[in-house]
Structure formats: C-alpha cells, structure tokens
Design an enzyme around this catalytic site. Structure first.
Site, mmCIF file in Angstrom:
data_model
loop_
_atom_site.group_PDB
_atom_site.id
_atom_site.type_symbol
_atom_site.label_atom_id
_atom_site.label_comp_id
_atom_site.label_asym_id
_atom_site.label_seq_id
_atom_site.Cartn_x
_atom_site.Cartn_y
_atom_site.Cartn_z
ATOM 1 N N HIS A 22 0.754 -1.162 0.005
ATOM 2 C CA HIS A 22 -0.060 0.003 -0.093
ATOM 3 C C HIS A 22 0.863 1.332 -0.168
ATOM 4 C CE1 HIS A 22 -3.070 -2.650 2.353
ATOM 5 N NE2 HIS A 22 -3.509 -2.595 1.019
ATOM 6 N N LYS A 46 -17.918 -6.022 10.316
ATOM 7 C CA LYS A 46 -16.554 -6.752 10.268
ATOM 8 C C LYS A 46 -15.696 -6.034 11.167
ATOM 9 C CE LYS A 46 -13.613 -7.422 6.460
ATOM 10 N NZ LYS A 46 -13.218 -6.823 5.059
ATOM 11 N N ARG A 95 -2.912 -6.271 -8.128
ATOM 12 C CA ARG A 95 -1.988 -7.054 -7.912
ATOM 13 C C ARG A 95 -1.865 -8.441 -8.950
ATOM 14 N NH1 ARG A 95 -3.436 -8.214 -1.610
ATOM 15 N NH2 ARG A 95 -5.456 -7.751 -2.944
ATOM 16 N N SER A 132 -2.899 -7.918 3.331
ATOM 17 C CA SER A 132 -3.185 -7.788 4.725
ATOM 18 C C SER A 132 -3.706 -9.027 5.283
ATOM 19 C CB SER A 132 -4.201 -6.670 4.937
ATOM 20 O OG SER A 132 -3.898 -5.493 4.331
HETATM 21 P P1 ADP Z 1 -10.091 -3.989 0.639
HETATM 22 O O1 ADP Z 1 -10.480 -4.630 1.822
HETATM 23 O O2 ADP Z 1 -11.002 -2.732 -0.013
HETATM 24 O O3 ADP Z 1 -9.708 -4.902 -0.602
HETATM 25 P P2 ADP Z 1 -7.171 -3.481 1.182
HETATM 26 O O4 ADP Z 1 -6.523 -2.713 2.399
HETATM 27 O O5 ADP Z 1 -7.050 -5.039 1.112
HETATM 28 O O6 ADP Z 1 -8.674 -3.198 1.080
HETATM 29 O O7 ADP Z 1 -6.662 -2.946 -0.120
HETATM 30 C C1 ADP Z 1 -6.800 -1.693 -0.511
HETATM 31 C C2 ADP Z 1 -6.490 -1.461 -1.831
HETATM 32 O O8 ADP Z 1 -4.849 -1.704 -2.133
HETATM 33 C C3 ADP Z 1 -6.748 -2.423 -2.963
HETATM 34 O O9 ADP Z 1 -7.032 -1.815 -4.308
HETATM 35 C C4 ADP Z 1 -5.708 -3.153 -3.173
HETATM 36 O O10 ADP Z 1 -5.802 -4.073 -4.507
HETATM 37 C C5 ADP Z 1 -4.402 -2.646 -2.904
HETATM 38 N N1 ADP Z 1 -3.565 -3.418 -2.431
HETATM 39 C C6 ADP Z 1 -3.533 -4.486 -1.695
HETATM 40 N N2 ADP Z 1 -2.311 -5.032 -1.509
HETATM 41 C C7 ADP Z 1 -1.649 -4.377 -2.091
HETATM 42 C C8 ADP Z 1 0.060 -4.522 -2.616
HETATM 43 N N3 ADP Z 1 0.675 -5.842 -2.002
HETATM 44 N N4 ADP Z 1 0.557 -3.563 -3.195
HETATM 45 C C9 ADP Z 1 -0.226 -2.705 -3.747
HETATM 46 N N5 ADP Z 1 -1.680 -2.392 -3.646
HETATM 47 C C10 ADP Z 1 -2.339 -3.097 -2.941
#
Ligand code: ADP
Length: 153
Positions: A22, A46, A95, A132
């Site tokens: 992120h 959640k 991803r 995550s």
């Molecule tokens: P959500 O629960 O809305 O999917 P996340 O916190 O998992 O939220 O992810 C938020 C955003 O970050 C999404 O667009 C996801 O694709 C992106 N994302 C998740 N992991 C990565 C990563 N390793 N690198 C870049 N972007 C990521």
C-alpha cells in the site's frame, strides 16, 4: 462530483494492516494529485484485527513528511465519502487477475452509482504477493511482520 481546483483522490481500503505494498502504491500515486486521502473503510459487521486508532496513527507517522497525504476513516459507501471530500477519483491497486475481476465490478458499480471514476496502478512486482490477510495470519501466529508493515504494530 464536486469540481474544485484542488485535485483530491481517495485511496480506500480496509488497511488491516496498511502494508509496504500500500505504501509503495501511495508514494507512486502522490505526484499526480494535490491531495491523497488514505480512506479506511469501517464496516460495522466486520471486526478489525489491528485497532483503527493505531492504524491511523501508524499511517500518519509514515507520511509525516508528505503533506499531500491525509488519513481518514469513513463509514458507508466509498462513493459517498468521495463526494463528501470532493475527490476527482478513487485510486485502487491491481496485484493480479483476481484483483482485476473484482475491481472491475466495483469500479463499474461506482460509476453507475455516482459517476465516480476509479484509477488503477499496478503493484510493483516485489509487493504483488503481499496481502493484509497474510500479514494478519503471520502476526496471529507470533511472526515478525516488520518486513510487511511500514510502522510498528
Ligand atoms: P479492501 O479490503 O478494500 O480490498 P485492502 O486494504 O486489502 O482493502 O486494499 C486496498 C487497496 O490496496 C486495493 O486496491 C488493493 O488492491 C490494494 N492493495 C492490496 N495489497 C496491495 C499490495 N501488496 N500492493 C499494492 N496494492 C495493494
């Protein structure tokens, strides 16, 4: 959508926790906007693993030298939050093809709902395997997540 001279984008997600993937995405997106709001969606059904307050504080500390980046939490629809802050678009990361299929449906729905556009950046390959969910699993089992999270948890 509200038109303003300030080009704001929101980067919505659960960020439970905010990973180095992120972090990388935000750093790469910042030059294209005047303001980037990392928007932590709160879902009443959640339960979070990492507390919201600590996550907001952690992300804020990571971007303390980047005045364009803000951190806010929100409830309700992402498009409503986007409108509230006058964002020109939603930013999301891709991803892999699984992300692609899901993100395509969400982006299409958000355009139908509020005519909100979604902009995508591909993940840097080094971070494409980072999620995550996996970080939570490592932490639950006593593993060190320093390599995955850019702030102390
Ligand atoms: P959500 O629960 O809305 O999917 P996340 O916190 O998992 O939220 O992810 C938020 C955003 O970050 C999404 O667009 C996801 O694709 C992106 N994302 C998740 N992991 C990565 C990563 N390793 N690198 C870049 N972007 C990521």
């Amino acid at each position: 959508m509200t038109q303003s001279t300030k080009r704001t984008v929101i980067f919505p997600g659960s960020f439970d926790p905010f990973t180095r993937g992120h972090h990388d995405l935000v750093k790469r997106a910042v030059p294209f906007f005047d303001e980037l709001i990392i928007a932590i969606g709160q879902n009443s059904t959640k339960q979070r693993y990492f507390p919201l307050d600590a996550t907001v504080a952690g992300i804020t500390a990571v971007f303390k030298d980047e005045p364009k980046v803000k951190v806010q939490s929100y409830t309700g629809l992402t498009v409503h939050f986007a409108r509230e802050v006058g964002a020109v678009a939603i930013l999301r990361g891709l991803r892999n093809t699984i992300d692609f299929e899901y993100e395509k449906s969400v982006a299409e729905s958000n355009r139908l709902l509020e005519n909100t556009e979604t902009l995508f950046l591909f993940t840097t390959p080094q971070y494409a395997g980072m999620s995550s969910t996996i970080v939570r699993e490592i932490h639950k089992n006593g593993g060190d997540v320093t390599a995955f999270v850019p702030y102390p948890v």
